[in-house]
Scaffold this active site. Structure first.
Site, PDB file in Angstrom:
ATOM      1  N   SER A 104       0.748  -1.194  -0.017  1.00 36.69           N
ATOM      2  CA  SER A 104       0.123  -0.088   0.012  1.00 36.69           C
ATOM      3  C   SER A 104       0.967   1.009  -0.070  1.00 36.69           C
ATOM      4  O   SER A 104       0.618   2.198  -0.526  1.00 36.69           O
ATOM      5  CB  SER A 104      -0.980  -0.121   1.297  1.00 36.69           C
ATOM      6  OG  SER A 104      -1.862  -1.151   1.183  1.00 36.69           O
ATOM      7  N   GLU A 132      -3.611  -5.543  -3.231  1.00 38.62           N
ATOM      8  CA  GLU A 132      -3.282  -3.710  -3.101  1.00 38.62           C
ATOM      9  C   GLU A 132      -2.254  -3.499  -4.466  1.00 38.62           C
ATOM     10  O   GLU A 132      -2.411  -2.268  -4.930  1.00 38.62           O
ATOM     11  CB  GLU A 132      -2.722  -3.361  -1.789  1.00 38.62           C
ATOM     12  CG  GLU A 132      -3.596  -3.652  -0.654  1.00 38.62           C
ATOM     13  CD  GLU A 132      -4.845  -2.641  -0.516  1.00 38.62           C
ATOM     14  OE1 GLU A 132      -4.596  -1.515  -1.251  1.00 38.62           O
ATOM     15  OE2 GLU A 132      -5.918  -3.089  -0.156  1.00 38.62           O
ATOM     16  N   ASP A 233      -7.816 -14.335   2.761  1.00 38.22           N
ATOM     17  CA  ASP A 233      -8.051 -13.315   3.805  1.00 38.22           C
ATOM     18  C   ASP A 233      -7.672 -11.905   3.374  1.00 38.22           C
ATOM     19  O   ASP A 233      -6.903 -11.322   3.673  1.00 38.22           O
ATOM     20  CB  ASP A 233      -6.942 -13.629   4.861  1.00 38.22           C
ATOM     21  CG  ASP A 233      -6.967 -12.476   6.021  1.00 38.22           C
ATOM     22  OD1 ASP A 233      -8.168 -12.268   6.313  1.00 38.22           O
ATOM     23  OD2 ASP A 233      -5.732 -12.332   6.482  1.00 38.22           O
ATOM     24  N   HIS A 283       7.110 -15.946   9.612  1.00 34.77           N
ATOM     25  CA  HIS A 283       7.239 -17.266   9.880  1.00 34.77           C
ATOM     26  C   HIS A 283       7.207 -18.310   8.909  1.00 34.77           C
ATOM     27  O   HIS A 283       7.964 -19.096   8.827  1.00 34.77           O
ATOM     28  CB  HIS A 283       5.784 -17.726  10.579  1.00 34.77           C
ATOM     29  CG  HIS A 283       6.150 -19.139  11.289  1.00 34.77           C
ATOM     30  ND1 HIS A 283       5.653 -20.074  10.789  1.00 34.77           N
ATOM     31  CD2 HIS A 283       6.344 -19.363  12.588  1.00 34.77           C
ATOM     32  CE1 HIS A 283       5.795 -21.169  11.593  1.00 34.77           C
ATOM     33  NE2 HIS A 283       6.654 -20.742  12.730  1.00 34.77           N
ATOM     34  N   GLY A 309       6.474 -12.353  23.411  1.00 32.69           N
ATOM     35  CA  GLY A 309       6.579 -13.818  22.922  1.00 32.69           C
ATOM     36  C   GLY A 309       6.039 -14.242  21.494  1.00 32.69           C
ATOM     37  O   GLY A 309       5.887 -15.361  20.999  1.00 32.69           O
ATOM     38  N   SER A 310       5.869 -13.155  20.677  1.00 31.88           N
ATOM     39  CA  SER A 310       5.234 -13.423  19.409  1.00 31.88           C
ATOM     40  C   SER A 310       6.399 -13.439  18.500  1.00 31.88           C
ATOM     41  O   SER A 310       7.564 -13.295  18.769  1.00 31.88           O
ATOM     42  CB  SER A 310       4.705 -11.929  19.040  1.00 31.88           C
ATOM     43  OG  SER A 310       5.510 -10.889  18.987  1.00 31.88           O
ATOM     44  N   VAL A 320      17.391 -19.119  15.610  1.00 30.73           N
ATOM     45  CA  VAL A 320      18.588 -19.963  15.382  1.00 30.73           C
ATOM     46  C   VAL A 320      18.500 -20.980  16.517  1.00 30.73           C
ATOM     47  O   VAL A 320      18.626 -22.245  16.089  1.00 30.73           O
ATOM     48  CB  VAL A 320      19.981 -19.161  16.168  1.00 30.73           C
ATOM     49  CG1 VAL A 320      21.132 -20.127  16.582  1.00 30.73           C
ATOM     50  CG2 VAL A 320      20.273 -18.115  14.998  1.00 30.73           C
ATOM     51  N   LYS A 324      16.298 -22.216  12.082  1.00 31.62           N
ATOM     52  CA  LYS A 324      15.713 -21.566  11.095  1.00 31.62           C
ATOM     53  C   LYS A 324      16.806 -20.671  10.446  1.00 31.62           C
ATOM     54  O   LYS A 324      16.624 -20.320   9.383  1.00 31.62           O
ATOM     55  CB  LYS A 324      14.302 -20.949  11.342  1.00 31.62           C
ATOM     56  CG  LYS A 324      13.245 -21.783  11.887  1.00 31.62           C
ATOM     57  CD  LYS A 324      11.977 -21.174  12.272  1.00 31.62           C
ATOM     58  CE  LYS A 324      10.847 -22.263  12.502  1.00 31.62           C
ATOM     59  NZ  LYS A 324       9.821 -21.461  13.408  1.00 31.62           N
TER      60      LYS A 324
END
Lengths: 367, 367, 367, 367
Positions: A104, A132, A233, A283, A309-310, A320, A324
């Site tokens: 956007s 968009e 979504d 993620h 904790g997100s 690490v 990942k």
């Protein structure tokens, strides 16, 4: 405690002597404007400016390492991904992820530049990050203010995205454009057995938009897969919902896409991750890189914090622990809004090395 | 300017007189511990404590409004959703969304309580928000520290989620559990033509886990749909990837789920949104509520900020501009970590009204 | 509700038509790297990039307005501040505030440039913001990492400031330098009746350091007052504490300084505030500007948020309610780390206009 | 790479086995509402809930350790601070710091409770943190909204602090109250040679307000020193400015206060720091504790982040590197708005132990 000995203890605490630091640790030193305004030198001085300026400097270095490896020749038998018709014969497969708001914003133009010149290999974004881009080909997005009243805007049919404004008419235009394509997709599914996935749908939409301002037009042209597993979504989902009542039956399968996405990481020689924002895009790329025991290079740009904790706010070091990101990598997180940071990063990395990255015949290309 | 007149002007600016405020504006007043520790009274005092304490107080009121409307009798012909076999005959359909990390945390027990007693009607979460619930049925998650070294953890096979630790063995156990189920799902697709979607798969997994500690066991038992369009973005996706090399063919369709999700909003009498965290779960619920011209009630709990234009950090008023929240609603955002806030909210809302919300026969139920 | 009418209502909500926006609202458009890397053009494109990039663009405009007004000739009888021997005959008195960490970082060099060329009129900082400048004249600060262990660093006598490292020996050198000056200050207080205030002490230290790398050397040379009412809150305070046990009696009065500070605002023709970070430096400048019924121009750069009711995180609009910023002003807040933002702002404002701002005779000056 | 070996490598990365964790690591487990709403048990479950809920649990433990040590008998010859007429004969000297906004909020009542019952030993706050307490004795503060227009508020003379509203008339009342006291202070300075410091002025104002709702009334009654070196940075400073034009000469010395403040740390047996918010109050308490080679216990509650290198956002571990917190301490930072957290902390610590902390004769005291 006696007074004098207390004061002496205080002095010892305050004036404790230090062990020498190694000689090669950089001194903190900022840009000296007495030498005039040399923007490149200014951005180079960020490395020794400290705090997030240093992180920007380190991010530039990290992306330039990805580019350097990317330019290394790869032998044909390496990196063969049997599930992909267009294997990336690159020394470093670069995954670029970004949230919807960046499309956007004017960061879209930086992203389109990367897609246009095939400077990245895999794109991951959200539904809004797809639609968009197309909507901007149909009508503009405007600059507003964060503090505008939601009620007054709704009464006028103006949608707000931060300090951006998108007239709702833009979504009506999007409907006009998308509905016939959905009809064709259903038809092809029935007639030809096309097995639609989000990435295939985005590829098709990129072809249909046929507009060089579009990120996904170039992703289509350059065979850069764009993954967006939750493609329903957003406005695309709204249209699919309405469309399904007139012309039901469309299937969007996310299993084939996860195979394709993971294979991009599994069969890469090296990988680099450039992730703007958090949530799914962060993620999804990191998770795919777990399949290869970690990315070699990583740059995160976001405003998330780790304390809740997100995954969005997690420091690269958390990735690490999951495998990942490689244990010996030097990942960089820049804590700042990507609308400021990403154009600066592109300026000092991909665009700086444009002559090496862009094949000769297209070097003078400009949309 | 002359000195005296300058000072006088300063005084006039500093000591400007004010217009009277309306009589009914609450005075700021915190809890007085001289009355002893009465936690309920303390939490009630939050409303007049200011800042985010007031937001917590307002969130409690907003959720209690959802509950009050939910308890209103609904006539049979209303709210009939033809696409759903289990229509929600409720005066207020409550959508609960949360990110993966909250299932990893002890907030899971609060969420499970809501699912167990069918206090919410629709759940939206991410892939991790699904799989971590099942994994916790197989092996525990531990308390660690945010600052533990990623490299050292990886060497031990311990994954970090903020200050939580999940041994990688837990994922091996998850593989052992999931693989045979995937085999069955492929078989049923072939044999019975089952058209799998993420919500159907979660429903099935909830049945298979057969464990009252699981959120999704109760969602299965109570026919609460759980939407997670990007269900492949996590360990489930990893397993599907590996499984597909042995036993290919599984299809997970997201089109049928968006129809079902949107219908939940379209055919509801009233709706309330309770959204913990940002990213997909926040957008997905709000977007569905656009289809009904806005939710009637909304509570957001997250740590995101609006300044970067992300949907995650957007104030509820941005959703008003889109028609995702009604123009006359009084949505509440609490800027805080949901691990602190959500248990407090549940205590003062759903659990406080448990006797009215839980059908008599199950009132003494406890797992 | 019947199904078809429900779907129709959904369509009407989603595809609501919009009122036309005014013609002069900027379109969102980012920088096009196909034109090559032109940093100035890139930074100019920030204005239409959205989110905080637009805020950076607006901050550049706001500071350039301060500079434009500053360059307007002021008649002699205006702006006479009887309490100040060096009245600022400027069309816009610029207040610059910054927290200690920015002096520790390479932002110090940008600040020193402004002091060196008398581009700002009043400086407000914290104790650390004063002493770290002098300490850097004695020994360097180094680049480290945010994650270094506090215990290990303490064992080595290395102090951490974010990702910066300051050997404790630097503070021992500071003690060696400061103690004799404190002796002289006490002596002068006794002999000459010197009435010390924080700003006078900083002025004196600037003279004593006699080093063109120092911000406060130039503030001394250019008679720029530096206010720091809590000057004892840092290493200077530690030294004063130790010194007072050997040679007691020093008085640092904050009343005379508040008179001087407030007068700077009261007697200014116009004022501009540039405030990096929060806490005391933000409040002190804004509070002084209340005495003139509000600053005319304001740029805040910080990472604070409003949700906790802190002055640090408050939007400029809160200051408008207090009369600290004029009701018709267009204040700008940039939500980002000043280590990135401030050098960019200086590049496009003060340094860009250097030829107009620096008196001819010193234009070729460079330290 | 061959396909099968690539898939195998992926499996090995994903399904890496883990080393066993020690047996005593807590399992993550949240509160089970099936047992009814027991708020104390709910707050105790925070420790194993993860993320910031765990930090709240740890902060409760840390403060309870301060209280436990505080209740240990101290022999008379220990902890004698020669510069203080009222030595704190406590096994743990507790420093409480908080920013101005918390006094504006209902957190003031929690703070007043601590001062009233002499549960803390030293208070540090900003100018606003002093004056807003007195102003609230003269007229109330109201609950508003964060989004109210600054311009409209200024036109009505209503000042906004986050979502609080303070009519400007309150400051006029403050002027009426303060001006005669300033006259008396100047007179006493002249007549009796009173050497005013910020802490002495606050002590005097606490006596003058003579109102049991005031924090500083109780600090006066209980001889708790209140340090606020920049006491002129607020309405008190405005009044001093105006007053100085009618009746000049007042001196407020910050040197004597830094001696007194540092001595509180130097001569303490043990110390605990409870710091709400950042800026001066955080640094001032931590810096004093450097003089004793670090505090033994520390709890920070704030919303600041470390990434910008600010002291406000620094993790406690940064203070360990400076010697401001002991190397073997277990300091806790809670990332959240203190308006929510501090009342909860007081409930589970000071108020929970009220019977031990409040001398018998005053136990039934209530204002």
């Amino acid at each position: 405690m006696e007074e004098q000995s207390a004061i002496l203890a205080a002095k010892n605490a305050v004036l404790m002597q230090s062990t020498a630091l190694p000689d090669d640790i950089p001194h903190i030193k900022g840009y000296d404007f007495n030498q005039g305004v040399d923007h490149r030198a200014l951005l180079q001085s960020f490395l020794t400016t400290g705090f997030q300026a240093s992180s920007v400097g380190q991010a530039i270095q990290e992306i330039n390492k990805m580019i350097e490896k990317r330019l290394e020749p790869v032998e044909e038998q390496e990196a063969c991904d049997p599930s992909d018709s267009s294997p990336s014969h690159s020394g470093c497969t670069i995954f670029l992820g970004y949230t919807s708001n960046l499309i956007s914003s004017g960061v879209r133009e930086s992203i389109r530049y990367l897609a246009q010149h095939r400077m990245v290999d895999v794109i991951v974004t959200t539904a809004g990050g797809v639609e968009e881009d197309f909507i901007k080909c149909l009508a503009p997005t405007y600059l507003g203010e964060f503090s505008l009243s939601g009620k007054e805007l709704r009464q006028k049919g103006i949608n707000r995205i931060g300090n951006l404004l998108v007239p709702n008419d833009n979504y009506c235009k999007f409907e006009d454009w998308l509905m016939p394509i959905l009809d064709k997709m259903v038809q092809e599914q029935k007639d030809e057995g096309t097995h639609w996935t989000p990435s295939k749908m985005i590829h098709r939409l990129g072809k249909e938009i046929n507009n060089p301002e579009s990120v996904y037009y170039w992703a289509y042209k350059n065979d850069i897969p764009v993954f967006s597993p939750a493609l329903t979504d957003g406005s695309i989902g709204d249209m699919i919902y309405f469309h399904s009542h007139k012309n039901p039956g469309l299937i969007l399968d996310i299993v084939e896409d996860i195979r394709r996405m993971d294979s991009k990481a599994v069969f890469a020689k090296r990988t680099g991750m450039i992730i703007l924002g958090g949530g799914l895009v962060k993620h999804h790329i990191a998770n795919a890189n777990l399949m290869r025991n970690g990315a070699d290079y990583a740059v995160f740009v976001n405003t998330g914090q780790e304390f809740d904790g997100s995954d969005s706010g997690a420091r690269p070091d958390e990735a690490v622990s999951w495998g990942k990101i490689r244990m010996d990598a030097k990942p960089v997180k820049v804590y700042a809004d990507a609308s400021i940071i990403f154009p600066l990063l592109v300026a000092e990395t991909f665009a700086f090395h444009a002559d090496k990255l862009i094949p000769e015949k297209t070097q003078n290309f400009s949309n």
